[in-house]
Design an enzyme around this catalytic site. Structure first.
Site, PDB file in Angstrom:
ATOM      1  CG  HIS A 335      -2.092  -0.896   1.106  1.00 57.02           C
ATOM      2  ND1 HIS A 335      -3.267  -0.537   0.517  1.00 57.02           N
ATOM      3  CD2 HIS A 335      -2.244  -2.184   1.468  1.00 57.02           C
ATOM      4  CE1 HIS A 335      -4.100  -1.543   0.544  1.00 57.02           C
ATOM      5  NE2 HIS A 335      -3.504  -2.570   1.108  1.00 57.02           N
ATOM      6  CE  LYS A 526      -4.241  14.940   0.705  1.00 52.47           C
ATOM      7  NZ  LYS A 526      -4.225  13.782  -0.164  1.00 52.47           N
ATOM      8  NE  ARG A 527      -2.695  10.365  10.473  1.00 51.74           N
ATOM      9  CZ  ARG A 527      -2.617   9.405  11.400  1.00 51.74           C
ATOM     10  NH1 ARG A 527      -3.597   8.528  11.536  1.00 51.74           N
ATOM     11  NH2 ARG A 527      -1.577   9.322  12.210  1.00 51.74           N
ATOM     12  CE  LYS A 532      -1.119  11.261   3.385  1.00 55.16           C
ATOM     13  NZ  LYS A 532      -1.990  10.720   2.330  1.00 55.16           N
ATOM     14  CE  LYS A 638     -12.420   8.771   0.905  1.00 56.41           C
ATOM     15  NZ  LYS A 638     -11.695   8.978   2.173  1.00 56.41           N
TER      16      LYS A 638
HETATM   17  C1  LIG Z   1     -10.394   8.947   2.432  1.00 50.67           C
HETATM   18  C2  LIG Z   1      -9.862   9.254   3.747  1.00 50.67           C
HETATM   19  C3  LIG Z   1      -8.486   9.349   3.941  1.00 50.67           C
HETATM   20  C4  LIG Z   1      -7.497   9.163   2.810  1.00 50.67           C
HETATM   21  O1  LIG Z   1      -7.198  10.383   2.239  1.00 50.67           O
HETATM   22  P1  LIG Z   1      -5.934  10.552   1.283  1.00 50.67           P
HETATM   23  O2  LIG Z   1      -6.124  11.930   0.764  1.00 50.67           O
HETATM   24  O3  LIG Z   1      -6.063   9.533   0.213  1.00 50.67           O
HETATM   25  O4  LIG Z   1      -4.736  10.412   2.120  1.00 50.67           O
HETATM   26  C5  LIG Z   1      -8.013   9.645   5.203  1.00 50.67           C
HETATM   27  N1  LIG Z   1      -8.849   9.841   6.233  1.00 50.67           N
HETATM   28  C6  LIG Z   1     -10.186   9.774   6.078  1.00 50.67           C
HETATM   29  C7  LIG Z   1     -11.049  10.031   7.249  1.00 50.67           C
HETATM   30  C8  LIG Z   1     -10.734   9.477   4.840  1.00 50.67           C
HETATM   31  O5  LIG Z   1     -12.054   9.404   4.709  1.00 50.67           O
HETATM   32  C1  LIG Z   2       5.869  -1.734   0.026  1.00 51.23           C
HETATM   33  O1  LIG Z   2       7.018  -1.979  -0.705  1.00 51.23           O
HETATM   34  C2  LIG Z   2       7.992  -0.962  -0.727  1.00 51.23           C
HETATM   35  C3  LIG Z   2       9.130  -1.472  -1.521  1.00 51.23           C
HETATM   36  O2  LIG Z   2       9.801  -2.521  -0.880  1.00 51.23           O
HETATM   37  C4  LIG Z   2       8.441  -0.587   0.659  1.00 51.23           C
HETATM   38  O3  LIG Z   2       9.312   0.510   0.623  1.00 51.23           O
HETATM   39  C5  LIG Z   2       7.224  -0.270   1.492  1.00 51.23           C
HETATM   40  O4  LIG Z   2       7.631   0.020   2.770  1.00 51.23           O
HETATM   41  C6  LIG Z   2       6.295  -1.455   1.441  1.00 51.23           C
HETATM   42  N1  LIG Z   2       5.193  -1.196   2.316  1.00 51.23           N
HETATM   43  C7  LIG Z   2       4.994  -1.904   3.415  1.00 51.23           C
HETATM   44  C8  LIG Z   2       3.919  -1.426   4.305  1.00 51.23           C
HETATM   45  O5  LIG Z   2       5.634  -2.887   3.668  1.00 51.23           O
HETATM   46  C1  LIG Z   3      -4.888  -2.194   4.675  1.00 53.22           C
HETATM   47  O1  LIG Z   3      -4.079  -2.230   5.790  1.00 53.22           O
HETATM   48  C2  LIG Z   3      -4.075  -1.039   6.450  1.00 53.22           C
HETATM   49  C3  LIG Z   3      -3.105  -1.086   7.539  1.00 53.22           C
HETATM   50  O2  LIG Z   3      -3.365  -2.164   8.402  1.00 53.22           O
HETATM   51  C4  LIG Z   3      -5.433  -0.750   6.958  1.00 53.22           C
HETATM   52  O3  LIG Z   3      -5.452   0.620   7.147  1.00 53.22           O
HETATM   53  C5  LIG Z   3      -6.581  -1.122   6.089  1.00 53.22           C
HETATM   54  O4  LIG Z   3      -7.511  -1.717   6.878  1.00 53.22           O
HETATM   55  C6  LIG Z   3      -6.322  -2.065   4.978  1.00 53.22           C
HETATM   56  N1  LIG Z   3      -7.149  -1.774   3.866  1.00 53.22           N
HETATM   57  C7  LIG Z   3      -6.992  -2.143   2.615  1.00 53.22           C
HETATM   58  C8  LIG Z   3      -8.113  -2.050   1.689  1.00 53.22           C
HETATM   59  O5  LIG Z   3      -6.006  -2.574   2.168  1.00 53.22           O
END
Ligand SMILES: *Cc1c(COP(=O)(O)O)cnc(C)c1O
Ligand SMILES: *[C@@H]1O[C@H](CO)[C@@H](O)[C@H](O)[C@H]1NC(C)=O
Ligand SMILES: *[C@@H]1O[C@H](CO)[C@@H](O)[C@H](O)[C@H]1NC(C)=O
Ligand SMILES: *[C@@H]1O[C@H](CO)[C@@H](O)[C@H](O)[C@H]1NC(C)=O
Ligand SMILES: *[C@@H]1O[C@H](CO)[C@@H](O)[C@H](O)[C@H]1NC(C)=O
Length: 800
Positions: A335, A526-527, A532, A638
């Protein structure tokens, strides 16, 4: 209004009725084909659900009936909704994505389970005190949670610590400490299709005999008090977004959810009842045909060694057979790009907490490296790069590598992100197993993020193209035929204005600030994170402020700039960024020369419920991360769906948004990934920009000189120092392009008709960003399942 206890009691009994209704639904849904089909298990340490009441009503088509019923009682549905606590079991985008996925999986008729932890305390509540973030515990269960139902009959033991014995009958993990996992189920209704799935969250319970083995008088009291130690596991969500903190309690949480969930999966696989048919299976060899486990990030990575442990030690399979079952069952989603998010657990921690799992990981690694060594004889450097074990002062396990090796599919969350993974970070792995690597662009559920939060817009759209787009978001394309239609332009602009008025009233009531609803609402929520680049936004605000001061009589486009988001409690720079935003606000908002033309608001305690209010009211969406750092983003989608225009970099899903809506309909600026890479090679020198661009220099000198912090001139020295000397995210390099692009935004805003036309192009291009599309791709390309929009007939449905 004044709430008596009675009102919340009413809400409770009301939602109890609703959830009973849902549980009844659960029994109706027999998944006629389930005996043959696959079930998908979505494991995640976070589910950022927000509120449930309105979403349930929308999905079950009960909204009008409930409105009517509460009206008859002399109550107002909206006030009732405002009593519900957010379920804040997530940090940000990732957790929210998991929640969107649950909605889509149910709406697409997939037999899916979400598995996670029932944290007693979710993401902290943010208070702003004297301009600083202060954290408050989120006691969301204080008044109970009417949506959940405890299922003590499915309680499972989870083992920790102990030691490994290699005996003639096989390997035994003994002398462990046991913690019980108590499941709580929450129904997840699909959109008007009579499907209800389950989200099962585990809560930690100490066994009755915990620490009581050899107590004497006095020891008993202590032993009971010590039950807390076990129950700590599900106490609190770690508040870090995209950041790894190597704490033992966190590893316990990760293993806890994995171990409890796998026991549930195996139990259900071996024996399930479907109406009158009962299926009993004795071994796990067909597990991959019936079960798909999606590892969301590496947080549930322990599922791989745990499944191996079950197969080897309890089911007595051979290693080869066990490994085949394991890899065909698991799939992994990465992610983020940021290296600081990568989980690397010290081996001594694992050795102590989960000794058998560490043994298994070592064996996985031995076989993995043996294979690589055969493919690339003599390439020792490659072996080192690809090993699951990182040597160094402290030996660590690289969990991302474990996930890649132990899964049959690996994906990123936007095309650009998947490409970056293949090209750089996972390059070695891509070379040996190219077929494993996929891309699955994230999405959002149009139910919560349009129908529920912006009913006015949903209706304007439905008047033109019907309601089917809610399940099939691609149909929004049909709006393109109306792009020059004055009545649509008028209606869309009118809904936006109404949303802005409503949000202004909300701000005035809850935050005691008055804003100009005719100004452009320029929003970044966002965070708070350096990558960001809320700081780039700050530099724009200061530049705008200085320009207005310099030429107060020019025809400026009035803006209300709103920034919101939580900083991880241990992230010093992020907390200082919040302080800077509030400090700028204090100066700008009290400047009589500037007046209504520029206001800066920090939106306290950004969470799902606040997102649902601000996003429909926004004109401009700020998505300005350094190219190559935001994996996908979902906030960007969104805003697009709710009729805001995007100012953004070519990063994450912005790239695909520009492709879908037409690049000319977004405000794209700044470096691309290639430019950033080139700059990494040639070297980024912030001082160069500082010395060359007078307005940038002025803004920085003001921050550094105490213009915004008259009581403490060096308050922001850490930020200044970072920006000038060690800025990983190259804020200054995009400054000029950003300011120029913002000028274009201001100019277009003066022409409401052209602005709204551009908005329509954006809404029409949103189809791809439905999480229904994302989930359909996961289902077909990874899990081997077929999604369906069919409505399951419910024989005793009172509404039929
Ligand atoms: C959608 C959402 C996010 C993610 O926002 P990004 O701009 O993609 O980082 C974070 N917090 C809340 C509460 C959201 O609904
Ligand atoms: C996803 O992969 C990249 C590349 O290795 C890494 O830098 C990143 O930290 C990874 N994310 C997680 C949550 O492991
Ligand atoms: C993915 O993992 C993260 C970190 O645990 C969490 O925020 C979320 O529940 C997960 N969601 C998706 C769709 O990957
Ligand atoms: C768990 O709870 C106990 C008792 O409340 C406390 O003393 C201890 O510090 C906690 N342990 C961890 C690891 O948080
Ligand atoms: C994205 O992934 C799908 C398969 O999941 C593949 O067919 C497609 O070519 C990929 N697109 C890009 C641009 O990588």
């Amino acid at each position: 209004m004044y709430f008596t206890g009675g009102l919340s009691l009413l809400l409770e009994s009301f939602s109890i009725k609703l959830s009973l209704l849902l549980l009844k639904y659960e029994n109706w849904v027999l998944f006629p084909t389930l005996a043959k089909s696959t079930r998908v298990y979505y494991l995640s340490l976070e589910f950022y659900m927000g509120r449930t009441l309105q979403n349930t009503m929308v999905n079950l088509a009960l909204e009008n009936a409930c409105d009517e019923a509460t009206y008859q009682l002399g109550l107002d549905m909206e006030e009732l909704q405002d009593i519900e606590e957010d379920a804040g079991l997530g940090n940000g985008g990732l957790g929210r994505l998991a929640a969107c996925f649950l909605d889509s999986m149910a709406s697409l008729g997939l037999a899916a389970y979400g598995y996670g932890i029932r944290y007693e305390f979710g993401i902290f509540n943010q208070k702003i005190v004297n301009g600083w973030q202060v954290e408050e515990a989120d006691d969301w269960l204080r008044y109970g949670n009417p949506w959940e139902k405890a299922r003590p009959e499915y309680m499972r033991p989870v083992h920790f610590y102990g030691r490994v014995e290699h005996t003639a009958e096989g390997v035994k993990w003994v002398d462990t400490q046991v913690v019980l996992a108590l499941p709580y189920d929450t129904p997840v209704p699909g959109y008007r299709n009579n499907v209800v799935n389950t989200m099962r969250l585990w809560s930690a319970k100490a066994p009755c005999d915990f620490n009581l083995k050899d107590f004497n008088v006095g020891g008993y009291i202590q032993a009971v008090l010590d039950r807390n130690v076990a129950e700590n596991i599900s106490r609190v969500l770690y508040p870090n977004d995209n950041f790894f903190e190597g704490k033992e309690l966190r590893l316990k949480q990760e293993y806890f959810v994995v171990a409890a969930t796998l026991q549930d999966i195996v139990r259900r696989f071996k024996s399930s009842k479907f109406g009158s048919t009962e299926v009993v299976r004795v071994d796990l060899s067909t597990l991959p045909d019936k079960v798909a486990i999606q590892l969301n990030d590496t947080h549930p990575a322990m599922a791989i060694p745990e499944l191996m442990r079950i197969l080897l030690d309890t089911e007595h399979q051979t290693w080869e057979k066990a490994w085949d079952i394991c890899t065909r069952t698991c799939a992994y989603t990465n992610h983020t790009v940021l290296p600081e998010a990568l989980e690397r657990w010290p081996t001594d921690l694992l050795q102590n907490l989960l000794p058998r799992h560490l043994e298994i990981i070592y064996e996985i690694n031995r076989r993995h490296l043996e294979r690589i060594a055969k493919l690339y004889p003599g390439d020792h450097d490659r072996l080192r790069r690809m090993s699951l074990v990182e040597e160094g002062d402290q030996k660590k396990i690289n969990m991302a590598h474990l996930c890649i090796v132990g899964s049959h599919a690996v994906n990123g969350v936007a095309r650009i992100h998947s490409d970056i993974l293949k090209a750089t970070l996972f390059k070695d792995f891509y070379e040996v197993d190219p077929h494993k690597f996929q891309n699955k662009t994230n999405g959002i559920t149009p139910r919560r993020w349009l129908v529920m939060c912006n009913p006015g817009l949903a209706e304007v759209i439905a008047e033109r193209i019907g309601e089917d787009y809610i399940r099939d978001l691609d149909q929004l394309k049909k709006l393109l035929t109306f792009v020059d239609d004055d009545s649509l332009i008028h209606d869309i602009a009118k809904v936006k204005q109404e949303n802005k008025l409503k949000f202004s009233a909300y701000l005035e009531e809850h935050y005691k600030v008055k804003i100009n609803p005719n100004s452009m609402f320029d929003v970044q929520v966002k965070r708070i994170h350096e990558y960001k680049r809320q700081l780039l936004n700050c530099l724009h605000i200061i530049t705008l402020y200085n320009r207005i001061k310099k030429e107060p009589n020019k025809n400026w486009t009035p803006r209300t700039i709103m920034i919101g988001g939580k900083a991880a409690p241990g992230y010093h720079t992020a907390k200082l960024i919040i302080r800077l935003i509030t400090a700028i606000g204090e100066i700008v908002n009290h400047d009589t020369v500037v007046g209504d033309r520029l206001k800066v608001i920090f939106l306290e305690n950004y969470k799902v419920t606040l997102a649902e209010k601000i996003i429909p009211a926004s004109d401009l969406s700020e998505q300005i991360s350094t190219a190559g750092t935001e994996a996908s983003g979902t906030g960007n989608m969104k805003f697009m769906l709710n009729g805001a225009l995007t100012i953004g970099t070519m990063d994450g899903a912005n790239v695909e948004m520009a492709e879908e809506a037409g690049e000319e309909n977004l405000f794209i600026f700044g470096m691309r990934v290639d430019d950033v890479d080139a700059m990494d090679k040639s070297g980024y020198d912030a001082m160069d920009y500082y010395n060359r661009i007078p307005e940038l220099k002025q803004a920085m000198d003001q921050i550094a000189g105490g213009f915004f912090s008259p009581d403490q001139h060096d308050l922001f020295k850490d930020i200044v120092n970072m920006l000038l000397h060690h800025d990983r995210f190259k804020v200054f390099a995009d400054y000029e392009a950003y300011i120029k692009c913002q000028e274009k935004v201001s100019a277009l805003y003066k022409n409401p008709k052209e602005w709204t036309k551009m908005v329509i192009h954006n809404i029409a291009g949103c189809g791809k960003f439905s999480s229904d599309r994302t989930i359909s791709q996961y289902a077909r390309e990874i899990w081997g399942m077929e999604p369906s929009l069919e409505r399951i007939p419910a024989p005793d449905d009172p509404r039929q």
